[in-house]
Design a protein around this motif. Sequence first.
Motif, short mmCIF file in Angstrom:
data_model
loop_
_atom_site.label_atom_id
_atom_site.label_comp_id
_atom_site.label_asym_id
_atom_site.label_seq_id
_atom_site.Cartn_x
_atom_site.Cartn_y
_atom_site.Cartn_z
N ARG A 1 0.86 -1.20 0.00
CA ARG A 1 0.00 0.00 0.00
C ARG A 1 0.89 1.24 0.00
O ARG A 1 1.95 1.25 0.62
N GLU B 1 -3.20 0.64 -3.61
CA GLU B 1 -2.64 -0.70 -3.36
C GLU B 1 -2.12 -1.26 -4.67
O GLU B 1 -2.77 -1.14 -5.70
N THR B 2 -0.93 -1.84 -4.63
CA THR B 2 -0.41 -2.56 -5.79
C THR B 2 -0.36 -4.04 -5.45
O THR B 2 -0.12 -4.43 -4.30
N ARG B 3 -0.61 -4.84 -6.48
CA ARG B 3 -0.49 -6.29 -6.36
C ARG B 3 0.29 -6.77 -7.57
O ARG B 3 -0.07 -6.45 -8.71
N GLU C 1 -1.54 -5.10 -10.71
CA GLU C 1 -2.81 -4.46 -10.36
C GLU C 1 -2.54 -3.20 -9.56
O GLU C 1 -1.65 -3.18 -8.70
N VAL C 2 -3.34 -2.16 -9.82
CA VAL C 2 -3.30 -0.94 -9.02
C VAL C 2 -4.74 -0.66 -8.58
O VAL C 2 -5.62 -0.44 -9.41
N HIS C 3 -4.94 -0.69 -7.27
CA HIS C 3 -6.26 -0.47 -6.67
C HIS C 3 -6.31 0.94 -6.09
O HIS C 3 -5.33 1.40 -5.50
N ASP C 4 -7.46 1.59 -6.25
CA ASP C 4 -7.67 2.86 -5.56
C ASP C 4 -9.14 2.98 -5.19
O ASP C 4 -9.97 2.21 -5.67
N ARG D 1 -13.81 -3.71 -7.59
CA ARG D 1 -13.09 -4.42 -6.55
C ARG D 1 -13.97 -4.57 -5.33
O ARG D 1 -15.01 -3.91 -5.24
N LYS E 1 -11.86 0.92 -7.65
CA LYS E 1 -11.63 0.09 -8.84
C LYS E 1 -10.23 -0.50 -8.78
O LYS E 1 -9.41 -0.12 -7.96
N VAL E 2 -9.99 -1.43 -9.69
CA VAL E 2 -8.65 -1.96 -9.91
C VAL E 2 -8.36 -1.84 -11.40
O VAL E 2 -9.20 -2.18 -12.23
N TRP F 1 -5.74 -3.21 -14.08
CA TRP F 1 -4.77 -4.29 -14.12
C TRP F 1 -4.24 -4.50 -15.53
O TRP F 1 -4.87 -4.13 -16.51
#
Length: 134
Positions: free
Chosen positions: A12, A67-69, A80-83, A119, A124-125, A127
Amino acid sequence: MEDMPQQLIVRRWTRHPKSVGLARTELQRALCGWGLAVIEEPALLILSELVTNAVVHARVPKGRQIETRFECEDKGVRIEVHDASDEKPTLCPQTADSERGRGLTLVEAMADEWAVSKRNGPGKVVWAVLRLPR
């Protein structure tokens, strides 16, 4: 017995420009550990564009993080990049004089797949999947 590298890395970040470089360093380490250094350059560029978009455009409540995954997949990596923003990014029409809005165009050109998905929770994510060259 050697330790197997972690197949999913979740981090994060604050919504700050310095997070782009920090996320790149994490992905670079992961790719090296997974034996995927050959796709490092396009993977880092894709990540940079996605995290930059989240930092610049994801207008979210104070305290929310990005958040990155990074997930090692069969013959490649999923980024993935979540916000927490519900606003979806869109491809912008480009001209030779365009100075902004090229990020998703670059992602589309380099990734084998990419999309925006819902998400769990708000936001959203975005990716992208990048596979090893054949």
